[in-house]
Design a protein around this motif. Structure first.
Motif, PDB file in Angstrom:
ATOM      1  N   LEU A  72       0.834  -1.201   0.000  1.00 25.37           N
ATOM      2  CA  LEU A  72       0.000   0.000   0.000  1.00 25.37           C
ATOM      3  C   LEU A  72       0.872   1.256   0.000  1.00 25.37           C
ATOM      4  N   ARG A  73       1.977   1.224   0.746  1.00 21.95           N
ATOM      5  CA  ARG A  73       2.904   2.360   0.806  1.00 21.95           C
ATOM      6  C   ARG A  73       3.469   2.664  -0.585  1.00 21.95           C
ATOM      7  N   VAL A  74       3.924   1.633  -1.284  1.00 18.43           N
ATOM      8  CA  VAL A  74       4.483   1.820  -2.633  1.00 18.43           C
ATOM      9  C   VAL A  74       3.400   2.313  -3.597  1.00 18.43           C
ATOM     10  N   GLN A  75       2.225   1.730  -3.510  1.00 15.82           N
ATOM     11  CA  GLN A  75       1.120   2.123  -4.385  1.00 15.82           C
ATOM     12  C   GLN A  75       0.751   3.593  -4.162  1.00 15.82           C
ATOM     13  N   GLU A  76       0.678   4.018  -2.921  1.00 12.82           N
ATOM     14  CA  GLU A  76       0.285   5.395  -2.637  1.00 12.82           C
ATOM     15  C   GLU A  76       1.413   6.383  -2.937  1.00 12.82           C
ATOM     16  N   LEU A  77       2.672   5.953  -2.822  1.00  9.78           N
ATOM     17  CA  LEU A  77       3.770   6.828  -3.242  1.00  9.78           C
ATOM     18  C   LEU A  77       3.706   7.084  -4.740  1.00  9.78           C
ATOM     19  N   ARG A  78       3.382   6.035  -5.491  1.00  7.70           N
ATOM     20  CA  ARG A  78       3.185   6.215  -6.933  1.00  7.70           C
ATOM     21  C   ARG A  78       2.040   7.182  -7.207  1.00  7.70           C
ATOM     22  N   GLY A  79       0.948   7.001  -6.486  1.00  9.23           N
ATOM     23  CA  GLY A  79      -0.196   7.895  -6.650  1.00  9.23           C
ATOM     24  C   GLY A  79       0.130   9.333  -6.294  1.00  9.23           C
ATOM     25  N   ALA A  80       0.972   9.525  -5.272  1.00 11.23           N
ATOM     26  CA  ALA A  80       1.355  10.878  -4.866  1.00 11.23           C
ATOM     27  C   ALA A  80       2.213  11.551  -5.935  1.00 11.23           C
ATOM     28  N   GLY A 108       8.893  24.761  -5.670  1.00 15.96           N
ATOM     29  CA  GLY A 108       9.120  23.341  -5.385  1.00 15.96           C
ATOM     30  C   GLY A 108       8.710  22.959  -3.985  1.00 15.96           C
ATOM     31  N   PHE A 109       8.826  23.903  -3.054  1.00 17.49           N
ATOM     32  CA  PHE A 109       8.411  23.650  -1.677  1.00 17.49           C
ATOM     33  C   PHE A 109       6.921  23.347  -1.611  1.00 17.49           C
ATOM     34  N   GLU A 110       6.123  24.190  -2.258  1.00 17.48           N
ATOM     35  CA  GLU A 110       4.672  24.005  -2.240  1.00 17.48           C
ATOM     36  C   GLU A 110       4.274  22.680  -2.883  1.00 17.48           C
ATOM     37  N   LEU A 111       4.925  22.335  -3.969  1.00 17.54           N
ATOM     38  CA  LEU A 111       4.635  21.078  -4.647  1.00 17.54           C
ATOM     39  C   LEU A 111       4.994  19.881  -3.760  1.00 17.54           C
ATOM     40  N   MET A 112       6.139  19.946  -3.126  1.00 22.14           N
ATOM     41  CA  MET A 112       6.573  18.843  -2.260  1.00 22.14           C
ATOM     42  C   MET A 112       5.634  18.684  -1.066  1.00 22.14           C
ATOM     43  N   ILE A 113       5.210  19.777  -0.473  1.00 19.68           N
ATOM     44  CA  ILE A 113       4.257  19.726   0.639  1.00 19.68           C
ATOM     45  C   ILE A 113       2.949  19.094   0.177  1.00 19.68           C
ATOM     46  N   ALA A 114       2.467  19.487  -0.998  1.00 19.72           N
ATOM     47  CA  ALA A 114       1.217  18.931  -1.522  1.00 19.72           C
ATOM     48  C   ALA A 114       1.340  17.430  -1.750  1.00 19.72           C
ATOM     49  N   ILE A 115       2.453  16.996  -2.320  1.00 20.36           N
ATOM     50  CA  ILE A 115       2.663  15.569  -2.583  1.00 20.36           C
ATOM     51  C   ILE A 115       2.716  14.783  -1.276  1.00 20.36           C
ATOM     52  N   LEU A 116       3.474  15.278  -0.311  1.00 18.47           N
ATOM     53  CA  LEU A 116       3.615  14.561   0.961  1.00 18.47           C
ATOM     54  C   LEU A 116       2.304  14.529   1.740  1.00 18.47           C
ATOM     55  N   TYR A 118      -0.719  14.720   0.460  1.00 17.92           N
ATOM     56  CA  TYR A 118      -1.586  13.801  -0.274  1.00 17.92           C
ATOM     57  C   TYR A 118      -1.260  12.355   0.103  1.00 17.92           C
ATOM     58  N   TYR A 119       0.029  12.028   0.082  1.00 12.18           N
ATOM     59  CA  TYR A 119       0.437  10.665   0.411  1.00 12.18           C
ATOM     60  C   TYR A 119       0.037  10.286   1.834  1.00 12.18           C
ATOM     61  N   ILE A 120       0.342  11.137   2.801  1.00  6.03           N
ATOM     62  CA  ILE A 120       0.063  10.814   4.203  1.00  6.03           C
ATOM     63  C   ILE A 120      -1.426  10.632   4.433  1.00  6.03           C
TER      64      ILE A 120
END
Length: 129
Positions: A72-80, A108-116, A118-120
């Protein structure tokens, strides 16, 4: 992948640091006066602390890390990552359609925060579902 994750205890520490730094950023607590820095520099430091704490939360083990959770972790990292690409695509289309004579590149900061974030959120929702 399990052996490359941080111990579970780091997740709680990072979560507490995340909450404190978000509150400091939102409430504009005058931390800059305490450490003799200008407010703009202090806000960047707080943003970096938020990013680091989200990274630690993302790459920390769960208490009961099973093969199902690892998948699930790998799947959701891909989704993020796909989510981040989608944000960039939408932002680019928005820049093309509503161009006002200057380019405004996504931080890039805003994008990284959004990705993380979303993943969490998605990982924990699906994990406890």
């Amino acid at each position: 992948m399990n052996d490359r994750l941080l111990p579970n205890q780091y997740k709680l520490i990072a979560f507490v640091i995340f909450i404190i730094s978000i509150l400091a950023f939102i409430l504009k607590i005058p931390l800059a006066d305490l450490v003799q820095l200008e407010q703009a520099r202090m806000s960047w430091i707080i943003k970096d602390i938020v990013l680091i704490s989200l990274l630690i939360i993302t790459f920390s083990k769960d208490k009961n890390e099973t093969q199902k959770i690892q998948n699930l972790r790998v799947q959701e990292l891909r989704g993020a990552v796909i989510f981040g690409g989608f944000i960039l695509l939408i932002h680019s289309i928005q820049e093309i359609l509503f161009w006002d004579g200057r380019y405004q590149i996504e931080d890039g900061f805003e994008l990284m925060i959004a990705i993380l974030l979303y993943y969490i959120i998605v990982f924990n929702v699906k994990k406890y579902k």
